[in-house]
Design an enzyme around this catalytic site. Structure first.
Site, PDB file in Angstrom:
ATOM      1  CB  SER A 126      -0.857  -0.008   1.267  1.00 36.92           C
ATOM      2  OG  SER A 126      -1.411   1.274   1.501  1.00 36.92           O
TER       3      SER A 126
ATOM      4  CE1 TYR B 274      -4.151  -2.188   5.040  1.00 35.19           C
ATOM      5  CE2 TYR B 274      -3.352   0.021   4.567  1.00 35.19           C
ATOM      6  CZ  TYR B 274      -3.870  -1.182   4.128  1.00 35.19           C
ATOM      7  OH  TYR B 274      -4.086  -1.378   2.793  1.00 35.19           O
TER       8      TYR B 274
HETATM    9  N1  LIG Z   1      -8.935  -0.876  -0.833  1.00 35.76           N
HETATM   10  C1  LIG Z   1      -7.908  -0.054  -0.744  1.00 35.76           C
HETATM   11  O1  LIG Z   1      -8.051   1.187  -0.748  1.00 35.76           O
HETATM   12  C2  LIG Z   1      -6.504  -0.616  -0.660  1.00 35.76           C
HETATM   13  C3  LIG Z   1      -5.421   0.254  -0.901  1.00 35.76           C
HETATM   14  C4  LIG Z   1      -4.124  -0.269  -0.815  1.00 35.76           C
HETATM   15  C5  LIG Z   1      -3.919  -1.603  -0.536  1.00 35.76           C
HETATM   16  N2  LIG Z   1      -5.009  -2.421  -0.315  1.00 35.76           N
HETATM   17  C6  LIG Z   1      -4.732  -3.835  -0.035  1.00 35.76           C
HETATM   18  O2  LIG Z   1      -5.310  -4.607  -1.077  1.00 35.76           O
HETATM   19  C7  LIG Z   1      -5.785  -5.859  -0.569  1.00 35.76           C
HETATM   20  C8  LIG Z   1      -7.270  -6.020  -0.857  1.00 35.76           C
HETATM   21  O3  LIG Z   1      -7.970  -4.942  -0.297  1.00 35.76           O
HETATM   22  P1  LIG Z   1      -9.575  -4.851  -0.373  1.00 35.76           P
HETATM   23  O4  LIG Z   1      -9.930  -3.461   0.070  1.00 35.76           O
HETATM   24  O5  LIG Z   1     -10.028  -5.335  -1.688  1.00 35.76           O
HETATM   25  O6  LIG Z   1     -10.069  -5.915   0.664  1.00 35.76           O
HETATM   26  P2  LIG Z   1      -9.788  -6.236   2.184  1.00 35.76           P
HETATM   27  O7  LIG Z   1     -10.977  -5.818   2.945  1.00 35.76           O
HETATM   28  O8  LIG Z   1      -8.465  -5.709   2.628  1.00 35.76           O
HETATM   29  O9  LIG Z   1      -9.687  -7.840   2.080  1.00 35.76           O
HETATM   30  C9  LIG Z   1     -10.847  -8.529   1.865  1.00 35.76           C
HETATM   31  C10 LIG Z   1     -10.558  -9.921   1.340  1.00 35.76           C
HETATM   32  O10 LIG Z   1      -9.724 -10.645   2.252  1.00 35.76           O
HETATM   33  C11 LIG Z   1     -10.390 -11.878   2.583  1.00 35.76           C
HETATM   34  N3  LIG Z   1     -10.052 -12.266   3.958  1.00 35.76           N
HETATM   35  C12 LIG Z   1     -10.127 -11.499   5.076  1.00 35.76           C
HETATM   36  N4  LIG Z   1      -9.768 -12.229   6.145  1.00 35.76           N
HETATM   37  C13 LIG Z   1      -9.456 -13.467   5.697  1.00 35.76           C
HETATM   38  C14 LIG Z   1      -9.030 -14.672   6.318  1.00 35.76           C
HETATM   39  N5  LIG Z   1      -8.806 -14.747   7.647  1.00 35.76           N
HETATM   40  N6  LIG Z   1      -8.811 -15.763   5.546  1.00 35.76           N
HETATM   41  C15 LIG Z   1      -9.010 -15.714   4.216  1.00 35.76           C
HETATM   42  N7  LIG Z   1      -9.413 -14.610   3.559  1.00 35.76           N
HETATM   43  C16 LIG Z   1      -9.639 -13.497   4.297  1.00 35.76           C
HETATM   44  C17 LIG Z   1     -11.878 -11.566   2.417  1.00 35.76           C
HETATM   45  O11 LIG Z   1     -12.609 -12.746   2.112  1.00 35.76           O
HETATM   46  P3  LIG Z   1     -13.573 -13.549   3.117  1.00 35.76           P
HETATM   47  O12 LIG Z   1     -14.269 -12.537   3.980  1.00 35.76           O
HETATM   48  O13 LIG Z   1     -14.488 -14.293   2.192  1.00 35.76           O
HETATM   49  O14 LIG Z   1     -12.660 -14.467   3.879  1.00 35.76           O
HETATM   50  C18 LIG Z   1     -11.870 -10.651   1.201  1.00 35.76           C
HETATM   51  O15 LIG Z   1     -11.862 -11.400   0.008  1.00 35.76           O
HETATM   52  C19 LIG Z   1      -5.467  -5.843   0.926  1.00 35.76           C
HETATM   53  O16 LIG Z   1      -4.208  -6.447   1.133  1.00 35.76           O
HETATM   54  C20 LIG Z   1      -5.406  -4.348   1.236  1.00 35.76           C
HETATM   55  O17 LIG Z   1      -4.650  -4.081   2.372  1.00 35.76           O
HETATM   56  C21 LIG Z   1      -6.287  -1.951  -0.387  1.00 35.76           C
END
Ligand SMILES: NC(=O)c1ccc[n+]([C@@H]2O[C@H](COP(=O)([O-])OP(=O)(O)OC[C@H]3O[C@@H](n4cnc5c(N)ncnc54)[C@H](OP(=O)(O)O)[C@@H]3O)[C@@H](O)[C@H]2O)c1
Length: 256
Positions: free
Chosen positions: A148, A161
């Site tokens: 990130s 985070y």
């Molecule tokens: N969104 C942003 O603005 C942003 C910006 C920079 C980086 N990121 C990074 O990008 C990635 C994705 O972000 P996001 O916003 O799309 O979603 P997120 O809320 O960070 O992650 C959600 C996903 O993770 C899975 N998950 C959560 N806990 C889990 C567990 N214990 N076991 C297996 N799966 C698990 C969830 O599936 P289930 O609930 O079905 O298990 C869901 O598919 C993350 O690493 C985040 O830190 C996001």
């Protein structure tokens, strides 16, 4: 004749995507499938994964789903067995699964700390180790971790985070150096904010204004930005790139 774009071709590759039930993981899984890859989608929610599997199959590619809790090493070992049984190999691992709370550092509890670290850092490491061990046997593979912009910059209420994401970028470098002799490339993508279900309620009002004011290109990231970066890092086009965090951030880090 080979096209200049041939090195970007990932058709027929096998990709494992964690956190594939929603948000970035789901969008990138679908993007990789549209680019010709077969996908193993993983997360905890079986019903939701089923829908993602069907969406991938609608692109004409093969999809398999594996229900798992990424914070448990036993589940990750199960995923390795599943991938070997269903496909016999793996070319790409995208680590997207994560969990975070947004609150002042004073208020973070031990339980929240444990869940954040176990999901976003321990889970990511052991996915690299277990799925990477298949790549080691093959002598080739591409690992892409979700870092990130907050790995290198600060935002209020996201101290843990940011620490985890700095760790993800550092781990990416360490594993890249350690596993280069095995032919495994390890890189990360560092997105700026993108509207996903877990971020929707945060990206409003003053917080949104403040975030946008830090992005020189003047908008949030969108899925296509991350899909295109992932295809590059997953394809032979990036074979000489390892240990890198590619910021897909509209200039946030450059301006920080
Ligand atoms: N969104 C942003 O603005 C942003 C910006 C920079 C980086 N990121 C990074 O990008 C990635 C994705 O972000 P996001 O916003 O799309 O979603 P997120 O809320 O960070 O992650 C959600 C996903 O993770 C899975 N998950 C959560 N806990 C889990 C567990 N214990 N076991 C297996 N799966 C698990 C969830 O599936 P289930 O609930 O079905 O298990 C869901 O598919 C993350 O690493 C985040 O830190 C996001």
């Amino acid at each position: 004749m080979e096209s200049q774009l041939s090195p970007f071709d990932i058709s027929g590759k096998v990709a494992v995507v964690t956190g594939a039930s929603e948000g970035i993981g789901k969008d990138i899984a679908l993007g990789l499938a549209r680019a010709g890859a077969d996908i193993v989608v993983c997360s905890r929610r079986e019903e939701v994964l089923k829908g993602v599997k069907e969406e991938i199959e609608a692109t004409g590619r093969r999809a398999e789903m594996y229900q798992m809790d990424v914070s448990r090493l036993s589940d990750i070992k199960g995923l390795k067995k599943f991938v070997l049984y269903r496909f016999g190999r793996v070319d790409i691992l995208l680590n997207s699964a994560a969990f975070t709370v947004t609150k002042p550092a004073w208020d973070v509890t031990e339980d929240e700390w444990d869940v954040m670290l176990d999901t976003s850092f321990k889970g990511l490491f052991f996915c690299c180790q277990q799925i990477g061990s298949i790549m080691k046997t093959q002598g080739y593979g591409k690992i892409i971790n979700l870092s990130s912009t907050f790995s290198r910059s600060i935002i209020p209420n996201r101290s843990v985070y940011g620490g985890i994401k700095a760790g993800v970028s550092h781990l990416t470098e360490a594993l890249a150096a350690e596993w280069a002799p095995d032919g495994i490339r390890v890189n990360a993508i560092g997105p700026t904010a993108i509207r996903t279900p877990s971020r929707e309620s945060l990206l409003q009002g003053k917080v949104l204004e403040k975030i946008l004011s830090r992005i020189p290109l003047g908008r949030l990231a969108v899925s296509e930005d991350l899909i295109n970066a992932t295809i590059y890092l997953a394809s032979p086009a990036s074979d000489f790139v390892t240990g890198h965090t590619l910021f897909v951030d509209g200039g946030w880090i450059a301006a920080s």
